[in-house]
Design an enzyme around this catalytic site. Structure first.
Site, mmCIF file in Angstrom:
data_model
loop_
_atom_site.group_PDB
_atom_site.id
_atom_site.type_symbol
_atom_site.label_atom_id
_atom_site.label_comp_id
_atom_site.label_asym_id
_atom_site.label_seq_id
_atom_site.Cartn_x
_atom_site.Cartn_y
_atom_site.Cartn_z
ATOM 1 N N LYS A 204 41.327 94.307 -106.088
ATOM 2 C CA LYS A 204 42.512 93.454 -106.056
ATOM 3 C C LYS A 204 43.730 94.164 -105.472
ATOM 4 O O LYS A 204 43.746 95.377 -105.290
ATOM 5 C CB LYS A 204 42.814 92.920 -107.465
ATOM 6 N N ARG A 238 34.321 92.608 -114.787
ATOM 7 C CA ARG A 238 33.948 91.618 -113.773
ATOM 8 C C ARG A 238 34.147 92.277 -112.410
ATOM 9 O O ARG A 238 35.266 92.627 -112.037
ATOM 10 C CB ARG A 238 34.805 90.362 -113.897
#
Length: 261
Positions: A204, A238
């Site tokens: 991210k 995740r």
């Protein structure tokens, strides 16, 4: 939790797993590398993404869940959706977890629907929607505000009898880089809840903006932050890259085990 994006619009691997052959090959690889959960997403939730119709999402999800459940009965199947209709149909096809990025704020029927399902529910925090969530997000105290959000949404869920819940503070979903690191630094505070904690930092912008890299070059940064999240109490990661995450889990577990002697 290995990420399986069956959309062309994902920020990292969009378009790679659109055929059944590619999808099943990807699932097999992730399971072989140590994934316990396969998280299927048919709608991109990257910053600025546009909504996909419920019909399009539903057709993709139902077909994929059904196929993966047959081919890989050992897999725990998660479906990444904020729509109660999709959640209900996915569970009917064998999904074990509904992973809702909105925590029930984008579909007023989600909590009621989940209360009637055996599937576990990932309650994630978001500020805004994927289309606008990164338009100057603001908090007085991001950790406390996420906790207050959890309190409100958990009250709704538990009043309906739902107890198999997973909490996700929502890294990157309506947070600045500074907000994300404040959440990570305070992650252990969410361990006070009687629910497992999940962290999703994989590739991210909270990594890329600090290291001046791109999602494609963010694997090492992802592993570093995954390790920190584990040390601060996360029980589920995740990730796009299963093998490095599985190794981080094993190494942190070994360290924690040595401390119990």
């Amino acid at each position: 939790m290995g990420i399986l994006n069956i959309t062309a619009d994902s920020f990292f691997d969009g378009g790679k797993y659109l055929t059944e052959k590619a999808m099943l090959s990807r699932v097999e690889t992730m399971l072989d590398e140590g994934a316990s959960i396969i998280d299927i997403g048919a709608v991109s939730t990257r910053p600025g993404s546009k909504a996909v119709s419920a019909g399009d999402e539903l057709s993709l999800i139902v077909k994929s869940v059904k196929t993966i459940a047959v081919q890989f009965p050992e897999a725990i199947i998660s479906v990444d959706t904020y729509r109660s209709q999709v959640a209900r149909m996915a569970a009917a096809q064998g999904a074990h977890i509904i992973n809702d990025i909105s925590g029930g704020t984008m579909d007023p029927l989600m909590h009621e629907t989940l209360a009637g399902l055996d599937a576990a529910y990932v309650l994630m925090h978001i500020q805004g929607t994927p289309e606008n969530m990164q338009d100057n997000p603001e908090y007085e105290d991001v950790s406390r505000e996420v906790a207050r959000f959890f309190d409100r949404q958990l009250e709704s869920l538990t009043s309906l009898g739902k107890s198999n819940i997973i909490l996700d503070p929502g890294f990157g979903f309506g947070k600045s880089v500074a907000h994300n690191y404040e959440l990570l630094n305070n992650l252990e505070s969410f361990c006070d809840y009687p629910y497992p904690l999940m962290a999703g930092v994989s590739r991210k912008s909270m990594i890329n903006r600090v290291l001046n890299t791109s999602p494609a070059g963010a694997l090492n940064g992802t592993t570093v932050l995954n390790t920190i999240a584990l040390l601060k109490g996360a029980l589920i990661l995740r990730v796009h890259d299963v093998k490095p995450a599985a190794e981080a889990i094993k190494l942190v577990a070994a360290m924690k085990q040595s401390g119990r002697k």
